[in-house]
Design a protein around this motif. Structure first.
Motif, PDB file in Angstrom:
ATOM      1  N   ARG A 182      -7.428  -5.303  25.622  1.00 15.27           N
ATOM      2  CA  ARG A 182      -8.210  -4.279  25.692  1.00 15.27           C
ATOM      3  C   ARG A 182      -8.399  -3.230  24.518  1.00 15.27           C
ATOM      4  N   LEU A 183      -7.375  -3.324  23.637  1.00 16.72           N
ATOM      5  CA  LEU A 183      -7.178  -2.287  22.362  1.00 16.72           C
ATOM      6  C   LEU A 183      -7.265  -3.077  21.233  1.00 16.72           C
ATOM      7  N   LEU A 188      -9.452   2.971  15.538  1.00 17.42           N
ATOM      8  CA  LEU A 188      -8.856   3.730  16.416  1.00 17.42           C
ATOM      9  C   LEU A 188      -9.436   4.860  17.175  1.00 17.42           C
ATOM     10  N   MET A 189     -10.855   5.102  16.857  1.00 19.51           N
ATOM     11  CA  MET A 189     -11.628   5.937  17.499  1.00 19.51           C
ATOM     12  C   MET A 189     -12.098   5.224  18.804  1.00 19.51           C
ATOM     13  N   ASP A 190     -12.233   3.985  18.871  1.00 20.23           N
ATOM     14  CA  ASP A 190     -12.295   3.207  20.000  1.00 20.23           C
ATOM     15  C   ASP A 190     -11.259   3.180  21.042  1.00 20.23           C
ATOM     16  N   VAL A 191      -9.986   3.023  20.317  1.00 18.76           N
ATOM     17  CA  VAL A 191      -8.701   2.897  20.810  1.00 18.76           C
ATOM     18  C   VAL A 191      -8.576   4.366  21.826  1.00 18.76           C
ATOM     19  N   HIS A 192      -8.974   5.521  21.007  1.00 15.84           N
ATOM     20  CA  HIS A 192      -8.813   6.589  21.626  1.00 15.84           C
ATOM     21  C   HIS A 192      -9.665   6.908  22.870  1.00 15.84           C
ATOM     22  N   TYR A 193     -11.059   6.569  22.842  1.00 13.12           N
ATOM     23  CA  TYR A 193     -12.038   6.586  23.739  1.00 13.12           C
ATOM     24  C   TYR A 193     -11.595   5.545  25.011  1.00 13.12           C
ATOM     25  N   LYS A 194     -11.007   4.525  24.915  1.00 13.87           N
ATOM     26  CA  LYS A 194     -10.465   3.420  25.820  1.00 13.87           C
ATOM     27  C   LYS A 194      -9.238   3.881  26.593  1.00 13.87           C
ATOM     28  N   LEU A 195      -8.524   4.846  25.847  1.00 10.43           N
ATOM     29  CA  LEU A 195      -7.399   5.156  26.420  1.00 10.43           C
ATOM     30  C   LEU A 195      -7.776   6.451  27.404  1.00 10.43           C
ATOM     31  N   ARG A 196      -8.846   6.990  27.138  1.00 15.08           N
ATOM     32  CA  ARG A 196      -9.085   8.155  28.100  1.00 15.08           C
ATOM     33  C   ARG A 196     -10.081   7.685  29.220  1.00 15.08           C
ATOM     34  N   THR A 197     -10.800   6.440  29.078  1.00 14.34           N
ATOM     35  CA  THR A 197     -11.634   6.155  30.095  1.00 14.34           C
ATOM     36  C   THR A 197     -11.325   4.953  30.717  1.00 14.34           C
ATOM     37  N   GLU A 198     -11.275   3.794  29.986  1.00 10.46           N
ATOM     38  CA  GLU A 198     -11.057   2.618  30.579  1.00 10.46           C
ATOM     39  C   GLU A 198      -9.616   2.315  31.312  1.00 10.46           C
ATOM     40  N   ILE A 199      -8.626   2.538  30.273  1.00 10.63           N
ATOM     41  CA  ILE A 199      -7.273   2.134  30.587  1.00 10.63           C
ATOM     42  C   ILE A 199      -6.768   2.944  31.930  1.00 10.63           C
ATOM     43  N   PRO A 200      -7.245   3.948  32.116  1.00 14.31           N
ATOM     44  CA  PRO A 200      -6.521   4.568  33.433  1.00 14.31           C
ATOM     45  C   PRO A 200      -7.170   3.921  34.675  1.00 14.31           C
ATOM     46  N   GLN A 201      -8.482   3.315  34.672  1.00 13.81           N
ATOM     47  CA  GLN A 201      -8.875   2.494  35.720  1.00 13.81           C
ATOM     48  C   GLN A 201      -8.249   1.204  35.762  1.00 13.81           C
ATOM     49  N   ILE A 202      -7.866   0.506  34.725  1.00 14.32           N
ATOM     50  CA  ILE A 202      -7.210  -0.540  34.624  1.00 14.32           C
ATOM     51  C   ILE A 202      -5.781  -0.688  35.443  1.00 14.32           C
ATOM     52  N   LEU A 203      -5.122   0.347  34.769  1.00 15.44           N
ATOM     53  CA  LEU A 203      -3.859   0.669  35.267  1.00 15.44           C
ATOM     54  C   LEU A 203      -3.745   0.665  36.743  1.00 15.44           C
ATOM     55  N   LYS A 205      -5.306  -1.081  38.906  1.00 20.33           N
ATOM     56  CA  LYS A 205      -5.139  -2.418  39.389  1.00 20.33           C
ATOM     57  C   LYS A 205      -3.757  -3.049  39.551  1.00 20.33           C
ATOM     58  N   TYR A 206      -2.957  -2.655  38.338  1.00 20.25           N
ATOM     59  CA  TYR A 206      -1.675  -3.212  38.295  1.00 20.25           C
ATOM     60  C   TYR A 206      -0.644  -2.603  38.704  1.00 20.25           C
ATOM     61  N   PHE A 207      -0.460  -1.086  39.016  1.00 18.54           N
ATOM     62  CA  PHE A 207       0.479  -0.259  39.251  1.00 18.54           C
ATOM     63  C   PHE A 207       0.157   0.520  40.318  1.00 18.54           C
ATOM     64  N   THR A 208       1.128   0.628  41.295  1.00 15.52           N
ATOM     65  CA  THR A 208       1.049   1.584  42.433  1.00 15.52           C
ATOM     66  C   THR A 208       0.990   2.869  41.908  1.00 15.52           C
ATOM     67  N   VAL A 209       1.943   3.337  41.174  1.00 14.38           N
ATOM     68  CA  VAL A 209       2.069   4.612  40.614  1.00 14.38           C
ATOM     69  C   VAL A 209       1.693   4.721  39.180  1.00 14.38           C
ATOM     70  N   THR A 210       0.703   5.394  38.842  1.00 14.10           N
ATOM     71  CA  THR A 210       0.141   5.426  37.618  1.00 14.10           C
ATOM     72  C   THR A 210       0.511   6.417  36.500  1.00 14.10           C
ATOM     73  N   ASP A 211       0.917   7.739  37.055  1.00  4.91           N
ATOM     74  CA  ASP A 211       1.116   8.586  36.322  1.00  4.91           C
ATOM     75  C   ASP A 211       2.142   8.533  35.355  1.00  4.91           C
ATOM     76  N   ASN A 212       3.262   7.836  35.471  1.00  2.27           N
ATOM     77  CA  ASN A 212       4.452   7.567  34.495  1.00  2.27           C
ATOM     78  C   ASN A 212       3.849   6.622  33.423  1.00  2.27           C
ATOM     79  N   VAL A 213       2.702   5.558  33.904  1.00 10.97           N
ATOM     80  CA  VAL A 213       2.288   4.749  33.135  1.00 10.97           C
ATOM     81  C   VAL A 213       1.495   5.149  32.015  1.00 10.97           C
ATOM     82  N   LEU A 214       0.541   6.159  32.684  1.00 11.17           N
ATOM     83  CA  LEU A 214      -0.517   6.876  31.690  1.00 11.17           C
ATOM     84  C   LEU A 214       0.377   7.639  30.758  1.00 11.17           C
ATOM     85  N   ASP A 215       1.407   8.264  31.099  1.00  5.12           N
ATOM     86  CA  ASP A 215       2.304   9.103  30.275  1.00  5.12           C
ATOM     87  C   ASP A 215       2.667   8.349  28.892  1.00  5.12           C
ATOM     88  N   LEU A 216       3.385   6.970  29.659  1.00  5.88           N
ATOM     89  CA  LEU A 216       3.797   6.215  28.475  1.00  5.88           C
ATOM     90  C   LEU A 216       2.698   5.811  27.447  1.00  5.88           C
TER      91      LEU A 216
END
Length: 344
Positions: A182-183, A188-203, A205-216
């Motif tokens: 995805r990245l 880097l402008m696109d990376v920043h945008y995807k980290l705020r919009t697309e990546i949380p939705q993708i996570l 699908k693969y992680f039961t608890v996503t808060d700590n993954v988003l923090d990482l």
């Protein structure tokens, strides 16, 4: 506009004043201008009336005003000038081996600050102009790992982090897969945008608890969006300005933003005289030079000092440092991209 003679007188007064920091009288100009002392005094009075000169309180001489310096910079200063004496001195100062890009940028800021006597800031390529070209995770132990991010195929950034307690080995693999898919290859402008919009939705699908993954993800990537800036000669600001300027130079991200805002995209060099948007720099001069960083874009070299600095001298210094830096960077990246052979 002023007359040719008035311009000549103004230039001479500025040249003399920046060398001596003493008021300049008509007699000091007579050897350079073929006219009477009375005529010179009359022209100086006209320049004073126009606001380009100021009368000294302690003598009959005149001083350049901030407006006079600005007029000189806009109409008489050659932004591409170089003094041969500076070339030899500065080439010697750069006679060292750099092991990474940051070594060169830091050294350049230190050298220019030391020789000029003022403060210097050097900026790497603007983050928004860079691309994320590679990503890897190296596990250091059972509890910590190292993320290695590469920008523009040549600039590495490493981030050590504690592995989240609920992570399994396959989770680390999945993080890398998501970044690669995805990245990688994005600016880097696109990376920043995807980290705020697309990546949380993708996570999700693969992680039961996503808060700590988003923090990482935030922890690993946050450094990408900050300016890489090297500032030298901060303490010198206490001599030519004051505490407010010194404190502002310590806010490096704000300083980088102010420098970038003072230079348009199509300019290669600029001099701002009492024209900064920030109060801490509003009564100072900024000389900024754009230099090429091969394969990546342009960096900025900015010298910050008082309005009554010797502009010809400092323009030469910044031009020479900028050109030497471009040559050293060209050789550095040529070496990185060449084939090496081990010698036993």
């Amino acid at each position: 506009m002023i007359t040719e003679r008035q311009n000549e007188i103004l230039n001479l007064i500025i040249d003399l004043f920046t060398q001596t920091h003493e008021p300049v009288g008509s007699k000091a100009l007579q050897s350079s201008i073929e006219t009477s002392s009375a005529t010179i005094r009359n022209e100086m009075a006209k320049l004073e009336k126009l606001g380009l000169l100021e009368k000294a309180h302690t003598s009959s001489g005149r001083l350049p005003s901030p407006a006079g310096f600005k007029y000189f910079v806009e109409h008489s200063l050659n932004l591409g000038s170089i003094d041969d004496a500076d070339v030899y001195q500065l080439v010697k100062a750069f006679d060292f081996e750099a092991f990474k890009l940051e070594d060169l940028l830091k050294k350049a800021s230190q050298v220019l600050a030391e020789i000029s006597g003022y403060s210097v800031a050097i900026l790497d390529v603007e983050p928004s102009s860079q691309k994320l070209t590679a990503f890897d995770i190296v596990q250091l132990s059972a509890h910590d790992a190292l993320a290695v991010l590469t920008l523009d195929e040549s600039k590495p950034l490493t981030v050590q982090f504690a592995i989240p307690k609920n992570f399994l080995a396959r989770d680390m693999v999945k993080v890398k897969e998501i970044v690669d898919e995805r990245l990688i290859g994005r600016d880097l402008m696109d990376v920043h945008y995807k980290l705020r919009t697309e990546i949380p939705q993708i996570l999700q699908k693969y992680f039961t608890v996503t808060d700590n993954v988003l923090d990482l993800f935030d922890y690993i990537f946050q450094g990408l969006f900050e300016e890489t800036i090297f500032v030298s000669g901060k303490v010198k600001a206490l001599e030519y300005s004051g505490v407010e300027t010194y404190q502002f130079l310590n806010d490096e991200q704000m300083l980088a933003l102010t420098i970038r805002q003072g230079m348009s995209e199509n300019e290669m060099a600029t001099v701002q005289v009492a024209d900064s948007s920030d109060p801490a720099l509003s009564n100072l001069s900024l000389l900024t030079y754009k230099f090429l960083i091969p394969y990546r874009g342009f960096g900025l070299l900015s010298l910050i000092g008082p309005i009554d600095m010797d502009y010809r001298r400092n323009v030469s210094l910044i031009n020479v440092v900028g050109r030497i830096l471009a040559i050293k960077l060209r050789d550095y990246f040529r070496y990185l991209n060449s084939n090496h052979y081990e010698v036993n």
